[in-house]
Design a protein around this motif. Structure first.
Motif, mmCIF file in Angstrom:
data_model
loop_
_atom_site.group_PDB
_atom_site.id
_atom_site.type_symbol
_atom_site.label_atom_id
_atom_site.label_comp_id
_atom_site.label_asym_id
_atom_site.label_seq_id
_atom_site.Cartn_x
_atom_site.Cartn_y
_atom_site.Cartn_z
ATOM 1 N N ASN A 1 0.812 -1.209 0.000
ATOM 2 C CA ASN A 1 0.000 0.000 0.000
ATOM 3 C C ASN A 1 0.851 1.268 0.000
ATOM 4 O O ASN A 1 1.572 1.537 0.958
ATOM 5 C CB ASN A 1 -0.917 0.000 1.236
ATOM 6 N N GLY A 2 0.758 2.016 -1.105
ATOM 7 C CA GLY A 2 1.391 3.314 -1.154
ATOM 8 C C GLY A 2 2.762 3.370 -1.781
ATOM 9 O O GLY A 2 3.321 4.467 -1.915
ATOM 10 N N LEU A 3 3.352 2.257 -2.169
ATOM 11 C CA LEU A 3 4.679 2.306 -2.785
ATOM 12 C C LEU A 3 4.583 3.041 -4.118
ATOM 13 O O LEU A 3 3.822 2.652 -5.005
ATOM 14 C CB LEU A 3 5.228 0.899 -2.986
ATOM 15 N N LEU A 4 5.370 4.109 -4.246
ATOM 16 C CA LEU A 4 5.223 5.009 -5.388
ATOM 17 C C LEU A 4 6.421 5.000 -6.324
ATOM 18 O O LEU A 4 6.265 5.050 -7.548
ATOM 19 C CB LEU A 4 5.005 6.440 -4.862
ATOM 20 N N ALA A 5 7.630 4.973 -5.768
ATOM 21 C CA ALA A 5 8.835 5.068 -6.591
ATOM 22 C C ALA A 5 10.021 4.560 -5.790
ATOM 23 O O ALA A 5 9.939 4.338 -4.578
ATOM 24 C CB ALA A 5 9.077 6.509 -7.035
ATOM 25 N N ALA A 6 11.134 4.386 -6.485
ATOM 26 C CA ALA A 6 12.383 3.969 -5.841
ATOM 27 C C ALA A 6 13.517 4.827 -6.394
ATOM 28 O O ALA A 6 13.394 5.459 -7.449
ATOM 29 C CB ALA A 6 12.657 2.489 -6.091
ATOM 30 N N GLY A 7 14.628 4.819 -5.660
ATOM 31 C CA GLY A 7 15.816 5.507 -6.134
ATOM 32 C C GLY A 7 15.847 6.974 -5.738
ATOM 33 O O GLY A 7 15.271 7.385 -4.734
ATOM 34 N N GLY A 8 16.527 7.768 -6.534
ATOM 35 C CA GLY A 8 16.711 9.168 -6.191
ATOM 36 C C GLY A 8 17.756 9.330 -5.106
ATOM 37 O O GLY A 8 18.724 8.567 -5.016
ATOM 38 N N ASP A 9 17.549 10.302 -4.244
ATOM 39 C CA ASP A 9 18.503 10.564 -3.177
ATOM 40 C C ASP A 9 17.767 11.171 -1.999
ATOM 41 O O ASP A 9 16.552 11.375 -2.045
ATOM 42 C CB ASP A 9 19.633 11.486 -3.656
ATOM 43 N N LEU A 10 18.507 11.432 -0.927
ATOM 44 C CA LEU A 10 17.925 12.015 0.283
ATOM 45 C C LEU A 10 18.414 13.445 0.490
ATOM 46 O O LEU A 10 18.570 13.902 1.613
ATOM 47 C CB LEU A 10 18.278 11.148 1.504
ATOM 48 N N SER A 11 18.609 14.155 -0.601
ATOM 49 C CA SER A 11 19.026 15.545 -0.513
ATOM 50 C C SER A 11 17.901 16.385 0.086
ATOM 51 O O SER A 11 16.721 16.010 0.022
ATOM 52 C CB SER A 11 19.371 16.092 -1.898
ATOM 53 N N PRO A 12 18.231 17.517 0.699
ATOM 54 C CA PRO A 12 17.174 18.380 1.232
ATOM 55 C C PRO A 12 16.125 18.748 0.187
ATOM 56 O O PRO A 12 14.923 18.766 0.471
ATOM 57 C CB PRO A 12 17.943 19.604 1.726
ATOM 58 N N THR A 13 16.564 19.049 -1.039
ATOM 59 C CA THR A 13 15.614 19.423 -2.090
ATOM 60 C C THR A 13 14.639 18.302 -2.372
ATOM 61 O O THR A 13 13.422 18.517 -2.466
ATOM 62 C CB THR A 13 16.370 19.799 -3.379
ATOM 63 N N ARG A 14 15.157 17.077 -2.501
ATOM 64 C CA ARG A 14 14.292 15.926 -2.790
ATOM 65 C C ARG A 14 13.359 15.636 -1.627
ATOM 66 O O ARG A 14 12.158 15.374 -1.822
ATOM 67 C CB ARG A 14 15.155 14.708 -3.115
ATOM 68 N N LEU A 15 13.863 15.674 -0.404
ATOM 69 C CA LEU A 15 13.026 15.383 0.758
ATOM 70 C C LEU A 15 11.907 16.410 0.920
ATOM 71 O O LEU A 15 10.742 16.050 1.131
ATOM 72 C CB LEU A 15 13.885 15.334 2.024
ATOM 73 N N LEU A 16 12.226 17.689 0.814
ATOM 74 C CA LEU A 16 11.205 18.709 0.988
ATOM 75 C C LEU A 16 10.164 18.640 -0.128
ATOM 76 O O LEU A 16 8.968 18.841 0.115
ATOM 77 C CB LEU A 16 11.846 20.094 1.041
ATOM 78 N N GLU A 17 10.597 18.330 -1.338
ATOM 79 C CA GLU A 17 9.643 18.167 -2.434
ATOM 80 C C GLU A 17 8.724 16.983 -2.163
ATOM 81 O O GLU A 17 7.517 17.043 -2.440
ATOM 82 C CB GLU A 17 10.397 17.967 -3.756
ATOM 83 N N ALA A 18 9.279 15.908 -1.616
ATOM 84 C CA ALA A 18 8.446 14.749 -1.276
ATOM 85 C C ALA A 18 7.369 15.130 -0.265
ATOM 86 O O ALA A 18 6.173 14.851 -0.471
ATOM 87 C CB ALA A 18 9.324 13.629 -0.726
ATOM 88 N N TYR A 19 7.761 15.762 0.820
ATOM 89 C CA TYR A 19 6.779 16.101 1.848
ATOM 90 C C TYR A 19 5.714 17.051 1.319
ATOM 91 O O TYR A 19 4.538 16.942 1.686
ATOM 92 C CB TYR A 19 7.487 16.690 3.071
ATOM 93 N N ARG A 20 6.077 17.978 0.445
ATOM 94 C CA ARG A 20 5.082 18.897 -0.119
ATOM 95 C C ARG A 20 4.016 18.163 -0.930
ATOM 96 O O ARG A 20 2.940 18.711 -1.180
ATOM 97 C CB ARG A 20 5.775 19.941 -0.998
ATOM 98 N N HIS A 21 4.305 16.936 -1.338
ATOM 99 C CA HIS A 21 3.344 16.153 -2.106
ATOM 100 C C HIS A 21 2.775 14.979 -1.309
ATOM 101 O O HIS A 21 2.131 14.090 -1.882
ATOM 102 C CB HIS A 21 3.995 15.647 -3.395
#
Length: 247
Positions: free
Chosen positions: A26-46
């Motif tokens: 339930n809820g698995l959306l994507a894999a990979g990328g990185d844990l940079s601040p930009t990526r993390l904050l973009e994730a939470y905004r969505h």
């Protein structure tokens, strides 16, 4: 075979739409990328968060339904309320963020590992240094006995994990966070995945699309970046007695 989009580390490619997340798991959306601040904050905004075990790629999730706390409805029983009146503990924020994360990472009884990996620890400590990730800490004298941590974007708080070295310590951290956010006018705390334990504390489920609508509205508002040390609505656990959430 499970097929999900793979994000490239260091890229600025957008996350998939959350309605494309899998039903199982339930809820698995994507894999990979990185844990940079930009990526993390973009994730939470969505309404997306990372959750993966050691040895796995970074996995991104947006479950349906989503569990949340209304900041004016964290459960506070009459028994707990009576106990709080005599409680000597103190409460603060952002004094020991890394220590809170390390305590949250300690395996629970019956567990042998943790999803709070070294890479997650480093990534969220960087977010903390930038003023986006925060810890709520409960102290008995000078000893850290409970707390939680999460990410604030705009006027939305995304809770990640909590710990307790003394009975009720994590509840006190949660109630102190809720009391503070309620005073600031922030209505919701994200609790991510449904569980019976969270329900006993007053969490409710929202359909994913309703949750995403709240997130879009609240993350667009002006928030409270920077250190929260000394900024909580209260400094002593005893001040939680008689809060509006008590019932």
């Amino acid at each position: 075979m499970i097929r999900i989009p793979i994000l490239r580390p260091g890229s600025r490619e957008a996350f998939p739409r959350i309605d494309q997340a899998l039903h199982e798991p339930n809820g698995l959306l994507a894999a990979g990328g990185d844990l940079s601040p930009t990526r993390l904050l973009e994730a939470y905004r969505h309404g997306i968060f990372p959750w993966f075990s050691p040895g796995e790629p970074i996995l991104w999730w947006s479950p349906d339904p989503r569990m949340v706390f209304a900041t004016d409805a964290v459960h506070q029983s009459r028994r707990l309320n009576r106990w709080l009146r005599q409680c000597p503990w103190t409460i603060d924020a952002d004094r020991e963020f890394r220590a809170v994360m390390i305590s949250c990472a300690a395996p629970r009884p019956g567990q042998t590992g943790t999803w709070i990996t070294a890479s997650m620890l480093d990534a969220y400590c960087l977010l903390h240094e930038m003023g986006h990730a925060h810890s709520i800490e409960v102290y008995e004298a000078d000893r850290l006995i409970g707390g939680l941590y999460g990410v604030a974007v705009g006027q939305m708080f995304f809770a990640e994990s909590m710990f307790s070295h003394a009975t009720n310590a994590s509840k006190v951290a949660l109630m102190a966070l809720a009391a503070t956010l309620r005073r600031w006018g922030w209505p919701l705390i994200d609790a991510q995945v449904s569980s019976d334990h969270l329900r006993t504390l007053g969490a409710i489920e929202l359909p994913r699309q309703a949750f995403a609508a709240h997130v879009a509205r609240l993350t667009a508002r002006a928030g409270a970046t920077g250190s929260w040390t000394g900024c909580l609505a209260l400094e002593r656990a005893a001040e939680l007695a008689g809060q509006p959430a008590a019932r």
